[in-house]
Motif scaffolding. Structure first.
Motif, PDB file in Angstrom:
ATOM      1  N   VAL A 125       0.853  -1.192   0.000  1.00 43.04           N
ATOM      2  CA  VAL A 125       0.000   0.000   0.000  1.00 43.04           C
ATOM      3  C   VAL A 125       0.884   1.236   0.000  1.00 43.04           C
ATOM      4  CG1 VAL A 125      -1.735   1.341   1.242  1.00 43.04           C
ATOM      5  CG2 VAL A 125      -1.873  -1.158   1.228  1.00 43.04           C
ATOM      6  N   ARG A 126       0.597   2.142  -0.924  1.00 40.59           N
ATOM      7  CA  ARG A 126       1.275   3.442  -0.949  1.00 40.59           C
ATOM      8  C   ARG A 126       0.216   4.530  -0.896  1.00 40.59           C
ATOM      9  NH1 ARG A 126       5.329   2.493  -5.987  1.00 40.59           N
ATOM     10  NH2 ARG A 126       3.810   0.858  -6.425  1.00 40.59           N
ATOM     11  N   ILE A 127       0.472   5.534  -0.073  1.00 41.15           N
ATOM     12  CA  ILE A 127      -0.476   6.641   0.063  1.00 41.15           C
ATOM     13  C   ILE A 127       0.279   7.963  -0.003  1.00 41.15           C
ATOM     14  CG2 ILE A 127      -2.086   7.831   1.604  1.00 41.15           C
ATOM     15  CD1 ILE A 127      -2.963   5.195   2.735  1.00 41.15           C
ATOM     16  N   VAL A 128      -0.276   8.926  -0.714  1.00 41.58           N
ATOM     17  CA  VAL A 128       0.156  10.321  -0.637  1.00 41.58           C
ATOM     18  C   VAL A 128      -1.110  11.131  -0.428  1.00 41.58           C
ATOM     19  CG1 VAL A 128       0.158  10.481  -3.172  1.00 41.58           C
ATOM     20  CG2 VAL A 128       1.269  12.253  -1.811  1.00 41.58           C
ATOM     21  N   SER A 129      -1.177  11.870   0.708  1.00 37.53           N
ATOM     22  CA  SER A 129      -2.465  12.447   1.066  1.00 37.53           C
ATOM     23  C   SER A 129      -2.338  13.611   2.040  1.00 37.53           C
ATOM     24  CB  SER A 129      -3.363  11.370   1.681  1.00 37.53           C
ATOM     25  OG  SER A 129      -4.627  11.881   2.026  1.00 37.53           O
ATOM     26  N   HIS A 130      -3.386  14.419   2.024  1.00 35.96           N
ATOM     27  CA  HIS A 130      -3.520  15.513   2.994  1.00 35.96           C
ATOM     28  C   HIS A 130      -4.304  15.050   4.220  1.00 35.96           C
ATOM     29  CE1 HIS A 130      -7.657  15.709   1.610  1.00 35.96           C
ATOM     30  NE2 HIS A 130      -7.222  15.825   0.371  1.00 35.96           N
ATOM     31  N   ALA A 131      -4.684  13.770   4.248  1.00 33.31           N
ATOM     32  CA  ALA A 131      -5.457  13.250   5.382  1.00 33.31           C
ATOM     33  C   ALA A 131      -5.140  11.776   5.580  1.00 33.31           C
ATOM     34  CB  ALA A 131      -6.957  13.444   5.137  1.00 33.31           C
ATOM     35  N   PHE A 132      -5.268  11.329   6.828  1.00 32.55           N
ATOM     36  CA  PHE A 132      -5.077   9.927   7.171  1.00 32.55           C
ATOM     37  C   PHE A 132      -6.178   9.590   8.175  1.00 32.55           C
ATOM     38  CE2 PHE A 132      -1.605   6.630   8.505  1.00 32.55           C
ATOM     39  CZ  PHE A 132      -2.261   5.668   7.766  1.00 32.55           C
ATOM     40  N   PHE A 185       3.841  -0.952   3.754  1.00 33.04           N
ATOM     41  CA  PHE A 185       3.170   0.340   3.698  1.00 33.04           C
ATOM     42  C   PHE A 185       4.185   1.466   3.589  1.00 33.04           C
ATOM     43  CE2 PHE A 185       1.513   4.112   6.096  1.00 33.04           C
ATOM     44  CZ  PHE A 185       0.620   4.521   5.119  1.00 33.04           C
ATOM     45  N   ASP A 186       3.976   2.352   2.625  1.00 32.55           N
ATOM     46  CA  ASP A 186       4.783   3.553   2.449  1.00 32.55           C
ATOM     47  C   ASP A 186       3.836   4.734   2.283  1.00 32.55           C
ATOM     48  OD1 ASP A 186       7.667   2.492   2.103  1.00 32.55           O
ATOM     49  OD2 ASP A 186       6.483   1.243   0.728  1.00 32.55           O
ATOM     50  N   GLY A 187       3.752   5.573   3.322  1.00 32.45           N
ATOM     51  CA  GLY A 187       2.834   6.702   3.300  1.00 32.45           C
ATOM     52  C   GLY A 187       3.549   8.024   3.434  1.00 32.45           C
ATOM     53  N   VAL A 188       3.111   9.001   2.671  1.00 33.57           N
ATOM     54  CA  VAL A 188       3.644  10.360   2.787  1.00 33.57           C
ATOM     55  C   VAL A 188       2.453  11.305   2.940  1.00 33.57           C
ATOM     56  CG1 VAL A 188       3.829  10.515   0.250  1.00 33.57           C
ATOM     57  CG2 VAL A 188       5.013  12.170   1.694  1.00 33.57           C
ATOM     58  N   THR A 191      -4.348   6.623  -3.009  1.00 37.60           N
ATOM     59  CA  THR A 191      -3.945   5.345  -2.424  1.00 37.60           C
ATOM     60  C   THR A 191      -3.709   4.338  -3.537  1.00 37.60           C
ATOM     61  OG1 THR A 191      -5.230   5.721  -0.404  1.00 37.60           O
ATOM     62  CG2 THR A 191      -4.639   3.445  -0.901  1.00 37.60           C
ATOM     63  N   ILE A 192      -2.575   3.646  -3.489  1.00 35.44           N
ATOM     64  CA  ILE A 192      -2.295   2.577  -4.443  1.00 35.44           C
ATOM     65  C   ILE A 192      -2.157   1.290  -3.646  1.00 35.44           C
ATOM     66  CG2 ILE A 192      -0.827   1.763  -6.316  1.00 35.44           C
ATOM     67  CD1 ILE A 192       0.244   4.636  -6.554  1.00 35.44           C
ATOM     68  N   ALA A 193      -3.129   0.418  -3.772  1.00 34.90           N
ATOM     69  CA  ALA A 193      -3.140  -0.867  -3.065  1.00 34.90           C
ATOM     70  C   ALA A 193      -2.994  -1.970  -4.111  1.00 34.90           C
ATOM     71  CB  ALA A 193      -4.429  -1.035  -2.276  1.00 34.90           C
ATOM     72  N   ASP A 194      -1.804  -2.563  -4.164  1.00 37.70           N
ATOM     73  CA  ASP A 194      -1.473  -3.529  -5.219  1.00 37.70           C
ATOM     74  C   ASP A 194      -1.732  -2.915  -6.583  1.00 37.70           C
ATOM     75  OD1 ASP A 194      -0.603  -5.309  -3.342  1.00 37.70           O
ATOM     76  OD2 ASP A 194      -2.406  -6.568  -3.374  1.00 37.70           O
ATOM     77  N   ASP A 195      -2.701  -3.428  -7.339  1.00 37.52           N
ATOM     78  CA  ASP A 195      -2.913  -2.926  -8.695  1.00 37.52           C
ATOM     79  C   ASP A 195      -4.140  -2.023  -8.821  1.00 37.52           C
ATOM     80  OD1 ASP A 195      -4.804  -4.838  -8.281  1.00 37.52           O
ATOM     81  OD2 ASP A 195      -4.445  -5.967 -10.127  1.00 37.52           O
ATOM     82  N   VAL A 196      -4.583  -1.436  -7.706  1.00 36.15           N
ATOM     83  CA  VAL A 196      -5.743  -0.534  -7.737  1.00 36.15           C
ATOM     84  C   VAL A 196      -5.338   0.832  -7.193  1.00 36.15           C
ATOM     85  CG1 VAL A 196      -8.076  -0.082  -6.872  1.00 36.15           C
ATOM     86  CG2 VAL A 196      -7.392  -2.415  -7.473  1.00 36.15           C
TER      87      VAL A 196
END
Length: 263
Positions: free
Chosen positions: A140-147, A166-169, A211-216
């Motif tokens: 899971v990769r996330i780049v977001s203004h909210a969590f 998990f890699d989140g920014v 959010t990128i979760a596997d291929d979605v």
């Protein structure tokens, strides 16, 4: 009426005409084969084939019919137009809030995207949709203004119990909101200690929620007042490539989040 528009209307008013032309575009066929492939009756097929012959879109052969060069051109053009309109219909209600200026892919890549909107009975439907894509994903990769709380809990469980990566920014405002809540701050602190999780923070604004979760890839769509309007998700590789590049750019700008940042 413009002759070109008349021909477009001629095709558009009959799904059977479109089906027959597309079938012949794929391969020559007899009337019996066209009946089986399109479901059109023989009398209907007779009228359609005569109309197409009059326009030189098809040619009669010893064992059936074949599409001509101009018939193939019309079939391809109508298919393109249909895909464009289908994409517009998919995006019509959310396009005012999409970051289209930064989307360096053809919007046709979103033709098959799933749009999830809040309702009176399910106001949290968009968040639930994104959480469902996270649950069970290997990466899971996330780049977001909210969590949000639900995503944090799902990722915490996935990392610690299922070996999820998990890699989140996130923006500073997203991290500050979690730090203000004791239980969520503790959950995030615990996540920082996991070997398979890395969290970074951007000192500035992050105008996206991807959010990128596997291929979605999932994109949370908010209006100008910050109110969540929809979640859009797709497995199209062009969109996922854009999302990966976006994540990488923010990741490179960010600094590692430390437990002391949550005190």
């Amino acid at each position: 009426m413009d002759r070109a528009l008349e021909e477009i209307e001629f095709l558009a008013l009959s799904p059977n005409r479109i089906a027959v032309l597309n079938a012949l575009r794929d391969a020559p066929a007899t009337r019996r084969e066209l009946e089986g492939e399109t479901g059109a009756s023989q009398p209907t097929l007779g009228r359609i084939l005569r109309d197409f012959e009059d326009r030189n879109w098809i040619a009669r052969m010893d064992e059936g019919y074949d599409v001509t060069a101009t018939g193939r051109l019309v079939a391809a053009g109508f298919t393109d137009l249909r895909e464009i309109v289908e994409t517009e219909l998919t995006l019509r209600d959310v396009v005012p809030w999409l970051p289209t200026d930064e989307m360096d892919f053809d919007l046709l890549a979103l033709r098959d995207a799933t749009i999830t909107v809040p309702s009176q009975t399910r106001p949290g439907a968009p968040v639930s949709r994104v959480t469902d894509t996270i649950r069970g994903a290997d990466s899971v990769r996330i780049v977001s203004h909210a969590f949000n709380e639900r995503s944090l809990e799902t990722i915490h469980r996935g990392v610690n119990e299922n070996g999820q990566r998990f890699d989140g920014v996130f923006s500073t405002t997203a991290i500050d909101a979690l730090a203000d809540d004791q239980s969520l701050g503790d959950l995030l602190c615990d996540l920082l200690e996991a070997d398979r999780a890395a969290v970074r923070v951007v000192d500035g604004d992050v105008p996206h929620a991807v959010t990128i979760a596997d291929d979605v890839l999932s994109l949370m769509v908010r209006d100008d007042d910050g109110v969540l309007q929809a979640a859009l998700d797709t497995d199209d590789e062009r969109v996922r490539a854009w999302g990966r590049d976006l994540h990488e750019r923010y990741w490179d700008r960010a600094r590692p989040l430390e437990a002391s940042d949550l005190e």
